[in-house]
Enzyme design. Structure first.
Site, short mmCIF file in Angstrom:
data_model
loop_
_atom_site.label_atom_id
_atom_site.label_comp_id
_atom_site.label_asym_id
_atom_site.label_seq_id
_atom_site.Cartn_x
_atom_site.Cartn_y
_atom_site.Cartn_z
N GLY A 31 0.82 -1.19 0.00
CA GLY A 31 0.00 0.00 0.00
C GLY A 31 0.87 1.26 0.00
O GLY A 31 2.08 1.20 0.25
N CYS A 32 0.24 2.38 -0.26
CA CYS A 32 0.99 3.64 -0.36
C CYS A 32 1.50 4.10 1.00
O CYS A 32 2.69 4.45 1.14
CB CYS A 32 0.12 4.72 -1.01
SG CYS A 32 -1.52 4.92 -0.30
N TYR A 33 0.66 4.12 2.02
CA TYR A 33 1.12 4.51 3.35
C TYR A 33 2.22 3.57 3.87
O TYR A 33 3.24 4.04 4.40
CB TYR A 33 -0.05 4.51 4.35
CG TYR A 33 -0.94 5.72 4.30
CD1 TYR A 33 -0.44 7.02 4.39
CD2 TYR A 33 -2.33 5.57 4.20
CE1 TYR A 33 -1.27 8.12 4.38
CE2 TYR A 33 -3.17 6.67 4.19
CZ TYR A 33 -2.65 7.95 4.28
OH TYR A 33 -3.48 9.04 4.27
N THR A 45 4.39 1.89 2.14
CA THR A 45 5.63 2.15 1.40
C THR A 45 6.36 3.34 1.98
O THR A 45 7.57 3.28 2.27
CB THR A 45 5.33 2.39 -0.08
OG1 THR A 45 4.75 1.20 -0.65
CG2 THR A 45 6.58 2.75 -0.86
N ALA A 46 5.64 4.44 2.18
CA ALA A 46 6.26 5.65 2.72
C ALA A 46 6.77 5.44 4.14
O ALA A 46 7.78 6.03 4.53
CB ALA A 46 5.27 6.81 2.69
#
Length: 346
Positions: free
Chosen positions: A148-150, A152-153
């Protein structure tokens, strides 16, 4: 290679098309849509006129033929669990951008997603596609669970520090913000212009589906069950994620330079991770439209707490770009193939 993109009309799907269009090893792309089959792609995305003149195909058993080398599933939860086993009966490799294959524990998936997960055999085959962290496993995988994007960051700066016992895992607080594309293309009250413009919102407090994903990966590295505090926010911008992360160093005397050195050493050969000094914190514009993750950190001398700032483009490094990066690793291509893009600035 011949590529299939399932769910081509969402933001993740159209971003895949943008990046795959310029990929040196991609010869043809077929676009599948369950909601807009038979329609021209440029009807809803006029910016693709004369660039990709495609008609959207019906999602059916033609997807399982041997004509595709890679199938990207940019779909809602539940679709991948249904289709991945079928696709793997052909010679195609699968990269799933949904959450269906990210959570290893079936009961945890049911709790957070509210539906049944894929079977245990498929979950066991799926490699978690955080490229810089699982590069070797990705290289031999047949199916990838794209993060997911969160996560990954957040995981890219956290995993090296947790693995090397530089921070106390049980002290981690993640305060993250995303642009509106993170909510998808379907309109809602939350993303309505009148509701969001000039506004700043928190949402899904203690309930976001990316939370168990982050806890799972940190627990794997730590070798023990870890829990996090994670609060997501919605910004009135189209793209970008900024994760501001707070944690306590394990050693009282450890400096910001010590922590930065760990990240620099771990990611010295990672083309898309840019570790900055403590006096140069990243902003969302500095990764806009690119596959980069920019990281910096500092230690508050008053409290002793570590502050980490990590920034990505949620549609690229947080979704489609990382998916293509994984495709490159799976096929032995240069990781930067199709992704060597300078961020758009300003």
């Amino acid at each position: 290679m011949n590529i299939a993109v399932v769910g081509a009309t969402g933001y993740g799907g159209i971003e895949l098309l943008r990046l795959l269009h310029q990929h040196p090893h991609v010869s043809d792309i077929t676009l599948f849509s369950s909601s807009q089959a038979g329609e021209a792609l440029n009807k809803n995305y006029p910016h693709m006129n004369s660039i990709q003149e495609k008609t959207l195909e019906q999602l059916d058993d033609s997807l399982v033929s041997n004509q595709y080398d890679v199938v990207f599933l940019s779909t809602p939860a539940g679709v991948s669990a249904e289709w991945t086993e079928k696709i793997l009966s052909s010679h195609a490799k699968v990269i799933d951008l949904s959450g269906d294959l990210r959570i290893n524990d079936e009961s945890t998936y049911r709790e957070w997603y509210g539906q049944n997960t894929a079977g245990p055999a498929l979950l066991e085959r799926a490699v978690y596609g955080l490229t810089e962290w699982n590069n070797e496993a990705i290289a031999t995988a047949q199916v990838i669970a794209n993060p997911g994007c969160y996560p990954t960051a957040s995981l890219l700066p956290l995993l090296p520090l947790v693995e090397q016992d530089m921070i106390k895992a049980d002290s981690i607080i993640i305060d993250a913000k995303t642009g509106t594309t993170g909510a998808g293309r379907s309109p809602s009250e939350m993303t309505h212009f009148s509701e969001l413009s000039g506004n700043f919102k928190t949402y899904k407090v203690n309930q976001h589906k990316h939370l168990p994903e982050m806890e799972q990966e940190l627990s794997t590295v730590r070798g023990a069950r870890e829990t996090l505090t994670f609060t997501p926010h919605l910004l009135p911008i189209p793209r970008g994620i900024m994760a501001t992360i707070y944690a306590e160093p394990t050693e009282t005397g450890a400096s910001a330079a010590d922590h930065l050195q760990v990240l620099t050493d771990v990611y010295k050969d990672a083309p898309f991770i840019r570790v900055r000094t403590s006096d140069c914190f990243p902003s969302t514009k500095e990764t806009y439209g690119s596959n980069y993750c920019d990281i910096s950190l500092t230690i508050d001398e008053r409290t002793g707490r570590l502050t980490i700032v990590s920034v990505i483009d949620n549609l690229v490094k947080g979704a489609s770009g990382q998916a293509i990066q994984n495709m490159n690793v799976m096929h032995g291509f240069d990781e930067k193939s199709g992704l060597d893009i300078v961020p758009i600035y300003p």
